[in-house]
Design an enzyme around this catalytic site. Structure first.
Site, PDB file in Angstrom:
ATOM      1  N   LYS A 216      37.576  25.040  31.253  1.00  0.00           N
ATOM      2  CA  LYS A 216      38.524  26.083  30.826  1.00  0.00           C
ATOM      3  C   LYS A 216      37.996  27.478  31.176  1.00  0.00           C
ATOM      4  CE  LYS A 216      41.624  28.401  28.713  1.00  0.00           C
ATOM      5  NZ  LYS A 216      43.033  28.431  29.082  1.00  0.00           N
ATOM      6  N   CYS A 270      42.924  36.267  27.622  1.00  0.00           N
ATOM      7  CA  CYS A 270      42.210  35.124  28.196  1.00  0.00           C
ATOM      8  C   CYS A 270      41.323  35.545  29.359  1.00  0.00           C
ATOM      9  CB  CYS A 270      43.217  34.091  28.672  1.00  0.00           C
ATOM     10  SG  CYS A 270      44.367  33.649  27.371  1.00  0.00           S
TER      11      CYS A 270
HETATM   12  N1  SAJ Z   1      47.044  39.811  37.378  1.00  0.00           N
HETATM   13  C1  SAJ Z   1      46.900  40.673  38.443  1.00  0.00           C
HETATM   14  N2  SAJ Z   1      47.050  40.169  39.702  1.00  0.00           N
HETATM   15  C2  SAJ Z   1      47.362  38.859  39.934  1.00  0.00           C
HETATM   16  C3  SAJ Z   1      47.493  37.995  38.839  1.00  0.00           C
HETATM   17  C4  SAJ Z   1      47.330  38.502  37.565  1.00  0.00           C
HETATM   18  O1  SAJ Z   1      46.622  41.866  38.278  1.00  0.00           O
HETATM   19  O2  SAJ Z   1      47.508  38.500  41.100  1.00  0.00           O
HETATM   20  C5  SAJ Z   1      46.860  40.332  36.015  1.00  0.00           C
HETATM   21  C6  SAJ Z   1      48.114  40.239  35.149  1.00  0.00           C
HETATM   22  O3  SAJ Z   1      48.964  41.327  35.368  1.00  0.00           O
HETATM   23  C7  SAJ Z   1      47.518  40.218  33.764  1.00  0.00           C
HETATM   24  C8  SAJ Z   1      46.210  39.441  33.973  1.00  0.00           C
HETATM   25  O4  SAJ Z   1      45.921  39.510  35.352  1.00  0.00           O
HETATM   26  O5  SAJ Z   1      47.209  41.527  33.326  1.00  0.00           O
HETATM   27  C9  SAJ Z   1      46.273  37.997  33.557  1.00  0.00           C
HETATM   28  O6  SAJ Z   1      47.518  37.407  33.912  1.00  0.00           O
HETATM   29  P1  SAJ Z   1      47.646  35.931  34.475  1.00  0.00           P
HETATM   30  O7  SAJ Z   1      49.080  35.679  34.749  1.00  0.00           O
HETATM   31  O8  SAJ Z   1      46.717  35.724  35.602  1.00  0.00           O
HETATM   32  O9  SAJ Z   1      47.088  35.010  33.328  1.00  0.00           O
HETATM   33  P2  SAJ Z   1      47.352  34.877  31.738  1.00  0.00           P
HETATM   34  O10 SAJ Z   1      46.293  35.648  31.027  1.00  0.00           O
HETATM   35  O11 SAJ Z   1      48.750  35.112  31.377  1.00  0.00           O
HETATM   36  O12 SAJ Z   1      47.080  33.305  31.571  1.00  0.00           O
HETATM   37  C10 SAJ Z   1      45.850  32.769  32.035  1.00  0.00           C
HETATM   38  C11 SAJ Z   1      46.158  31.551  32.911  1.00  0.00           C
HETATM   39  N3  SAJ Z   1      44.944  31.108  33.601  1.00  0.00           N
HETATM   40  C12 SAJ Z   1      44.901  30.914  34.931  1.00  0.00           C
HETATM   41  O13 SAJ Z   1      45.851  31.138  35.643  1.00  0.00           O
HETATM   42  C13 SAJ Z   1      43.632  30.397  35.492  1.00  0.00           C
HETATM   43  C14 SAJ Z   1      46.743  30.438  32.056  1.00  0.00           C
HETATM   44  O14 SAJ Z   1      46.926  29.252  32.823  1.00  0.00           O
HETATM   45  C15 SAJ Z   1      45.810  30.146  30.876  1.00  0.00           C
HETATM   46  O15 SAJ Z   1      46.354  29.135  30.027  1.00  0.00           O
HETATM   47  C16 SAJ Z   1      45.664  31.412  30.056  1.00  0.00           C
HETATM   48  O16 SAJ Z   1      45.069  32.410  30.915  1.00  0.00           O
HETATM   49  C17 SAJ Z   1      44.782  31.115  28.873  1.00  0.00           C
HETATM   50  O17 SAJ Z   1      45.329  30.956  27.770  1.00  0.00           O
HETATM   51  O18 SAJ Z   1      43.569  30.965  29.031  1.00  0.00           O
END
Ligand code: SAJ
Length: 433
Positions: A216, A270
């Site tokens: 995780k 996360c």
């Molecule tokens: N972000 C960027 N650029 C990207 C992708 C995301 O700047 O290309 C930013 C988003 O805007 C946000 C942050 O990163 O601020 C996180 O967003 P996210 O969509 O990547 O992830 P979370 O936090 O919504 O959910 C993550 C997910 N983990 C992964 O994709 C590896 C989700 O599957 C997990 O269940 C969740 O964390 C968790 O609960 O751990």
């Protein structure tokens, strides 16, 4: 799950962004579920068939399972066959993981445990937490034979099974995503596997609890490192006067390159948190993971500096900050870089700053007395000359060029690639960074 042929009674401890949807999905599979939360308000809300968080389609699901008597909530733990723990695991001032809520949940569950019960931890946790939970249960209940601490068949099973759902897609991903199920012993893993099979359509892979805990953390650290690469590129592109979106678009045409999207930093509860659990466990061995955290946090300050300079360069303009959420199309403002940037601007420029956030009824506390106001997107497009895009909500993405062509735009999410350079601005102000 002592009974064969009948569905287990389930208790979900912690009814937050993960616990409540999980409880509702399990209830929909036909199990009777008791959700437990320390907040009386949360419990009352759920017992009315309502919800206290926003997640696509969750309201209808909870309303349905509560009205069918399959889901109810309480502040008190009661006897069940399966206990699913989904409580927060924050970090402390030095980024050290705080597993006190997990242990408190274990303490609350211990008195009602009986032979055959299964305890599953879902909270993101540092390696070894499931064993610590087991030890805490063993201490509280010396009468129970606990897995890994007895040579006989244990009375209860304990496993770790992290959620990996994406906010905004939780109900779909809870069912469809593959799951890693880590038992304290292989027998524990098998017991937990039988439970997840009741409602998960994705593949459930069994392993040991420590590997599942690390998996995780690794998933979120992987994403953090990759976003950091994109964010670093955006700052390099600023420096060189390049359009980072164009560069990434071109590079991603390579069959083995897939650069993620730059933004104003990494938010949420996360990805900005979990990598620290690895760093804390192996501080000498994690220069890359630690640096990625620094790059992503640093990006937030870079955006503040650029936005600040832009607002200062247009002293008579009204400014709209578009978005406060930590990412697109959700109402979650926790650890949000957009919120950080907008509040910094509000504190410095006061009533010149207007905030557009379709998911907020009012501005968060730190905006109090700044003079900044919450407005809607139409008012922003009519009244504000400077637009700072902080979140890629669909509502912003669909604004046509005709309504923003004359604006000064700082687009940190790259949602408007057709935005022209406004005369009098430095050309790179149009560019994302
Ligand atoms: N972000 C960027 N650029 C990207 C992708 C995301 O700047 O290309 C930013 C988003 O805007 C946000 C942050 O990163 O601020 C996180 O967003 P996210 O969509 O990547 O992830 P979370 O936090 O919504 O959910 C993550 C997910 N983990 C992964 O994709 C590896 C989700 O599957 C997990 O269940 C969740 O964390 C968790 O609960 O751990």
């Amino acid at each position: 799950m002592s009974r064969t042929g009948s569905l287990p009674e389930v208790s979900v401890i912690g009814l937050g962004y993960i616990g409540l949807p999980t409880a509702a999905i399990i209830a929909r599979s036909g199990c009777r579920v008791l959700g437990v939360d320390v907040s009386q308000k949360v419990v009352d809300t759920i017992n009315r068939g309502e919800i206290h968080i926003e997640e696509v389609d969750l309201d209808g699901l909870v309303q349905g399972v509560v009205s069918r008597g399959l889901l109810s909530a309480s502040t008190q733990v009661q006897s069940a066959d399966v206990f699913v723990i989904a409580v927060p695991t924050p970090f402390g001032p030095d980024h050290e993981p705080d597993i006190s809520y997990v242990l408190a949940a274990g303490k609350a569950v211990a008195p009602v445990l009986k032979q055959g019960d299964v305890v599953i931890l879902e909270s993101t946790s540092p390696v070894g937490t499931t064993e610590a939970l087991r030890d805490m249960i063993a201490e509280a209940r010396p009468d129970l034979k606990c897995p890994g601490r007895t040579s006989e068949t244990p009375d209860i099973s304990i496993a770790y099974c992290p959620e990996r759902v994406l906010p905004g897609h939780i109900l779909k991903e809870l069912i469809e995503n593959d799951r890693s199920i880590g038992g304290i012993t292989p027998r524990c893993a098998r017991k937990a596997l039988a439970f997840y099979k009741l409602f998960v359509r994705g593949t459930c892979v069994v392993t040991d609890s420590r590997s599942a805990e690390m998996t995780k953390l690794v998933e979120n650290a992987y994403r953090d490192v990759n976003i950091a690469f994109a964010n670093e590129l955006s700052i390099v592109a600023d420096r060189m006067g390049l359009d980072v979106w164009e560069v990434i678009r071109l590079a991603n045409r390579h069959p083995r390159v897939n650069i993620l999207t730059p933004g104003p930093g990494v938010g949420g509860h996360c990805i900005a948190v979990d990598p620290w659990f690895i760093v804390h466990g192996a501080p000498e061995e994690t220069p890359l993971i630690r640096t990625a955290r620094g790059v992503n946090d640093g990006k937030m300050h870079h955006v503040v500096a650029r936005a600040d300079a832009l607002v200062a360069a247009h002293p008579n303009a009204k400014v709209a900050c578009l978005g406060l959420a930590f990412k697109a199309n959700i109402d979650d403002f926790r650890e949000s870089p957009a919120r950080f940037v907008a509040s910094r601007l509000a504190r410095k420029f006061g009533e010149r700053i207007h905030i557009v956030e379709p998911h907020a009824a009012e501005l968060p506390i730190e905006f109090t007395d700044t003079g900044a106001t919450l407005i809607d997107i139409d008012t922003a497009l009519e009244d504000c000359q400077v637009l700072i895009v902080l979140v890629d909500h669909d509502l912003f993405r669909v604004v046509p060029l005709a309504e923003r062509a004359s604006k000064v735009v700082y687009d940190t999410r790259g949602i408007w690639p057709d935005q022209p350079v406004v005369s009098g601005n430095a050309p790179d102000l149009r560019l994302a960074s």
